[in-house]
Design an enzyme around this catalytic site. Sequence first.
Site, PDB file in Angstrom:
ATOM      1  N   CYS A 155      41.120  27.554  39.104  1.00  0.00           N
ATOM      2  CA  CYS A 155      40.240  28.325  38.227  1.00  0.00           C
ATOM      3  C   CYS A 155      41.070  28.671  37.001  1.00  0.00           C
ATOM      4  O   CYS A 155      42.219  28.257  36.870  1.00  0.00           O
ATOM      5  CB  CYS A 155      39.739  29.582  38.940  1.00  0.00           C
ATOM      6  SG  CYS A 155      41.056  30.749  39.194  1.00  0.00           S
ATOM      7  N   VAL A 188      44.728  26.910  48.991  1.00  0.00           N
ATOM      8  CA  VAL A 188      44.319  27.604  50.228  1.00  0.00           C
ATOM      9  C   VAL A 188      45.175  27.129  51.402  1.00  0.00           C
ATOM     10  O   VAL A 188      44.757  27.202  52.563  1.00  0.00           O
ATOM     11  CB  VAL A 188      42.815  27.383  50.525  1.00  0.00           C
ATOM     12  CG1 VAL A 188      41.945  28.169  49.557  1.00  0.00           C
ATOM     13  CG2 VAL A 188      42.454  25.898  50.522  1.00  0.00           C
ATOM     14  N   ARG A 214      45.518  28.177  42.568  1.00  0.00           N
ATOM     15  CA  ARG A 214      45.008  28.988  43.679  1.00  0.00           C
ATOM     16  C   ARG A 214      44.708  28.150  44.932  1.00  0.00           C
ATOM     17  O   ARG A 214      43.568  27.975  45.341  1.00  0.00           O
ATOM     18  CB  ARG A 214      43.797  29.787  43.228  1.00  0.00           C
ATOM     19  CG  ARG A 214      44.147  30.699  42.050  1.00  0.00           C
ATOM     20  CD  ARG A 214      43.037  31.547  41.606  1.00  0.00           C
ATOM     21  NE  ARG A 214      42.794  32.640  42.540  1.00  0.00           N
ATOM     22  CZ  ARG A 214      41.742  33.455  42.436  1.00  0.00           C
ATOM     23  NH1 ARG A 214      40.865  33.268  41.491  1.00  0.00           N
ATOM     24  NH2 ARG A 214      41.565  34.425  43.309  1.00  0.00           N
ATOM     25  N   ARG A 224      30.451  38.875  36.642  1.00  0.00           N
ATOM     26  CA  ARG A 224      30.852  38.491  38.009  1.00  0.00           C
ATOM     27  C   ARG A 224      31.385  39.696  38.770  1.00  0.00           C
ATOM     28  O   ARG A 224      31.308  39.766  39.978  1.00  0.00           O
ATOM     29  CB  ARG A 224      31.945  37.421  37.958  1.00  0.00           C
ATOM     30  CG  ARG A 224      31.468  36.073  37.513  1.00  0.00           C
ATOM     31  CD  ARG A 224      32.524  35.015  37.753  1.00  0.00           C
ATOM     32  NE  ARG A 224      32.999  35.055  39.146  1.00  0.00           N
ATOM     33  CZ  ARG A 224      33.934  34.221  39.600  1.00  0.00           C
ATOM     34  NH1 ARG A 224      34.495  33.352  38.799  1.00  0.00           N
ATOM     35  NH2 ARG A 224      34.329  34.277  40.868  1.00  0.00           N
ATOM     36  N   ASP A 282      45.073  42.498  39.028  1.00  0.00           N
ATOM     37  CA  ASP A 282      43.715  42.617  38.476  1.00  0.00           C
ATOM     38  C   ASP A 282      43.599  43.708  37.420  1.00  0.00           C
ATOM     39  O   ASP A 282      42.540  43.874  36.824  1.00  0.00           O
ATOM     40  CB  ASP A 282      42.707  42.901  39.609  1.00  0.00           C
ATOM     41  CG  ASP A 282      42.557  41.727  40.540  1.00  0.00           C
ATOM     42  OD1 ASP A 282      41.964  41.882  41.608  1.00  0.00           O
ATOM     43  OD2 ASP A 282      43.082  40.638  40.204  1.00  0.00           O
ATOM     44  N   LYS A 285      33.815  44.806  44.727  1.00  0.00           N
ATOM     45  CA  LYS A 285      33.387  43.406  44.894  1.00  0.00           C
ATOM     46  C   LYS A 285      34.315  42.710  45.889  1.00  0.00           C
ATOM     47  O   LYS A 285      33.864  41.976  46.771  1.00  0.00           O
ATOM     48  CB  LYS A 285      33.449  42.712  43.542  1.00  0.00           C
ATOM     49  CG  LYS A 285      33.620  41.201  43.607  1.00  0.00           C
ATOM     50  CD  LYS A 285      33.737  40.565  42.250  1.00  0.00           C
ATOM     51  CE  LYS A 285      35.141  40.427  41.760  1.00  0.00           C
ATOM     52  NZ  LYS A 285      35.895  39.290  42.297  1.00  0.00           N
ATOM     53  N   ASN A 286      35.624  42.952  45.771  1.00  0.00           N
ATOM     54  CA  ASN A 286      36.606  42.233  46.586  1.00  0.00           C
ATOM     55  C   ASN A 286      36.695  42.744  48.020  1.00  0.00           C
ATOM     56  O   ASN A 286      37.402  42.154  48.832  1.00  0.00           O
ATOM     57  CB  ASN A 286      37.982  42.252  45.915  1.00  0.00           C
ATOM     58  CG  ASN A 286      37.991  41.399  44.662  1.00  0.00           C
ATOM     59  OD1 ASN A 286      37.033  40.663  44.398  1.00  0.00           O
ATOM     60  ND2 ASN A 286      39.034  41.511  43.881  1.00  0.00           N
TER      61      ASN A 286
HETATM   62  C1  EPZ Z   1      42.212  38.095  45.856  1.00  0.00           C
HETATM   63  O1  EPZ Z   1      42.253  36.728  45.514  1.00  0.00           O
HETATM   64  C2  EPZ Z   1      41.251  38.740  44.865  1.00  0.00           C
HETATM   65  N1  EPZ Z   1      39.931  38.133  45.013  1.00  0.00           N
HETATM   66  C3  EPZ Z   1      41.768  38.525  43.435  1.00  0.00           C
HETATM   67  O2  EPZ Z   1      40.884  39.196  42.551  1.00  0.00           O
HETATM   68  C4  EPZ Z   1      43.146  39.161  43.332  1.00  0.00           C
HETATM   69  O3  EPZ Z   1      43.671  38.936  42.037  1.00  0.00           O
HETATM   70  C5  EPZ Z   1      44.077  38.537  44.378  1.00  0.00           C
HETATM   71  O4  EPZ Z   1      43.505  38.711  45.693  1.00  0.00           O
HETATM   72  C6  EPZ Z   1      45.455  39.180  44.377  1.00  0.00           C
HETATM   73  O5  EPZ Z   1      45.347  40.542  44.603  1.00  0.00           O
HETATM   74  C7  EPZ Z   1      39.147  38.537  46.042  1.00  0.00           C
HETATM   75  O6  EPZ Z   1      39.519  39.367  46.845  1.00  0.00           O
HETATM   76  C8  EPZ Z   1      37.793  37.901  46.132  1.00  0.00           C
HETATM   77  P1  EPZ Z   1      45.760  35.691  47.063  1.00  0.00           P
HETATM   78  P2  EPZ Z   1      42.967  35.676  46.517  1.00  0.00           P
HETATM   79  O7  EPZ Z   1      45.433  34.740  48.143  1.00  0.00           O
HETATM   80  O8  EPZ Z   1      42.755  36.077  47.920  1.00  0.00           O
HETATM   81  C9  EPZ Z   1      48.848  32.216  46.309  1.00  0.00           C
HETATM   82  C10 EPZ Z   1      39.513  39.428  40.680  1.00  0.00           C
HETATM   83  O9  EPZ Z   1      39.787  39.435  39.472  1.00  0.00           O
HETATM   84  N2  EPZ Z   1      48.236  31.563  47.488  1.00  0.00           N
HETATM   85  O10 EPZ Z   1      46.279  37.036  47.410  1.00  0.00           O
HETATM   86  O11 EPZ Z   1      42.546  34.317  46.094  1.00  0.00           O
HETATM   87  C11 EPZ Z   1      47.908  32.246  45.131  1.00  0.00           C
HETATM   88  O12 EPZ Z   1      47.970  31.039  44.402  1.00  0.00           O
HETATM   89  C12 EPZ Z   1      40.164  38.413  41.584  1.00  0.00           C
HETATM   90  O13 EPZ Z   1      38.739  40.243  41.250  1.00  0.00           O
HETATM   91  C13 EPZ Z   1      48.791  30.386  47.977  1.00  0.00           C
HETATM   92  O14 EPZ Z   1      49.790  29.887  47.449  1.00  0.00           O
HETATM   93  O15 EPZ Z   1      44.495  35.884  46.125  1.00  0.00           O
HETATM   94  C14 EPZ Z   1      48.420  33.418  44.333  1.00  0.00           C
HETATM   95  O16 EPZ Z   1      49.501  32.975  43.543  1.00  0.00           O
HETATM   96  C15 EPZ Z   1      41.044  37.437  40.824  1.00  0.00           C
HETATM   97  N3  EPZ Z   1      48.215  29.773  49.047  1.00  0.00           N
HETATM   98  C16 EPZ Z   1      48.946  34.373  45.413  1.00  0.00           C
HETATM   99  O17 EPZ Z   1      49.096  33.588  46.598  1.00  0.00           O
HETATM  100  C17 EPZ Z   1      47.106  30.295  49.660  1.00  0.00           C
HETATM  101  O18 EPZ Z   1      46.629  29.700  50.654  1.00  0.00           O
HETATM  102  C18 EPZ Z   1      48.012  35.515  45.724  1.00  0.00           C
HETATM  103  O19 EPZ Z   1      46.758  34.963  46.043  1.00  0.00           O
HETATM  104  C19 EPZ Z   1      46.552  31.487  49.154  1.00  0.00           C
HETATM  105  C20 EPZ Z   1      47.131  32.111  48.071  1.00  0.00           C
END
Ligand code: EPZ
Length: 435
Positions: free
Chosen positions: A129, A136, A134, A411, A319, A22-23
């Site tokens: 969430c 951006v 989370r 999901r 995950d 999915k990811n």
């Molecule tokens: C991806 O989410 C995955 N989702 C998540 O899977 C996964 O847990 C996560 O990566 C970590 O591996 C998809 O790929 C659709 P991040 P993402 O940006 O991209 C912080 C599942 O269960 N951060 O790597 O949203 C954030 O808060 C889902 O399948 C910022 O601070 O994760 C987190 O603490 C859940 N600012 C850390 O970085 C930002 O602009 C990692 O988040 C972006 C992220």
Amino acid sequence: MDRLRIIGGQVLSGSVRISGAKNAALPLMAASLLTDHTLVLRNVPKVADIDTMAQLLAELGVNVSDHKVDDHDSSNVASSSVCVSLNGSGLESVTASYELVRKMRASVLVLGPLLARLGYACVSMPGGCAIGPRPVDLHVSGLEQLGAKILLKDGYIEASAPKGLRGANIELPVASVGATENLMMAASLADGDTIISNAACEPEVGDLAECLVKMGASISGVGTQRLEISGVSTLRGTDYTVVPDRIESGTYAIVAGITGGTLDLLGARIEHMQSVADSLTKVGVELTKITDGVRAARVSREICPVTIETEPYPGFPTDMQAQLMALFSVSQGASMVTESIFENRFMHVPELCRMGADINVHGSSAIIRGVAELSGAPLMATDLRASVSLVLAGLAAKGETIINRVYHLDRGYERVEEKLSACGADIERIDEDHK
Ligand code: EPZ
């Protein structure tokens, strides 16, 4: 709302066809915005998040069509994946509304491609969430370094680059998966060269990079924390097969471990789950490469306690944390799990405790003292991975477990009750509307 009913205690054995990730599929679908040619994606999982992304892209004007591919592989295990065709030649809108973005954070992945292709994008802030705020901010700051003007207004990210984006040297303070993917897509059409340092190197990021290269992008350093992208003027379509889901693979490996059985994970790639394999070996669950995937087998009489901390790839994946905690709940001794990626990813703990698990949370760590047996109970799913950890616990528990709000599970897991039933589980979906 559907519920799952499980009667625990069966030893599960057999074969499970692992679906596409999915990811990986979500950013790959967003990549269709980068070209006016057709992008064909194969092995796309049939899960709710994919439908949400398809709906969002269709609202932007992408022509999205899919058809089911029913297949029987060599071991005659049914596999039904989806082939999705996407054509972004008729883009009509540049706004991703809150209604859809709030349903799925990954919707923010349309920001970079839209901006790169059209010079403008308006995407709702995803909001927090269940597992944390989370933000951006890394997506936004990276796009600004690529020359975009960004205005955060009324809960929306308004990004513009009327003269196009230009290459930049971007250092990510956090190896964010989504930010790496958004910026890689945007940089593919920027003028000049971009370096993304401290890039996420999850296999799903590599899958996107490989597909972009097939579309004509110039990207090097794939699979490393330093990506170098030389922008091109246009990208073509391509036909790409989504990588198998390493998290689904790890989840079913724990099904074997927690029920004491052996499962062949067809299509799984052990090279994408090395940290999980290493941890499970210490626990007493062995993962070995077989012709068409990975075999997961409980090899020790007892489940041995270990200490893990979640980390960016190639470390132990966040995950998989909830799933491993379910396994530790019935281990012989005390384990410790530290969640270092997300702020609030222990929502499964109170539900596991309702089944008799002995878990204490201290900040970002949880101590799990294994118990001899869990008891089935009515439970509430809260987020995708927490819900599957409840399924795992229900498979091992004595008696009946009912899991409510199964839409969380749907999901990201395709046909979970079918795949588990085929391996001997006593599990059924109770369709609340038609019971
Ligand atoms: C991806 O989410 C995955 N989702 C998540 O899977 C996964 O847990 C996560 O990566 C970590 O591996 C998809 O790929 C659709 P991040 P993402 O940006 O991209 C912080 C599942 O269960 N951060 O790597 O949203 C954030 O808060 C889902 O399948 C910022 O601070 O994760 C987190 O603490 C859940 N600012 C850390 O970085 C930002 O602009 C990692 O988040 C972006 C992220």
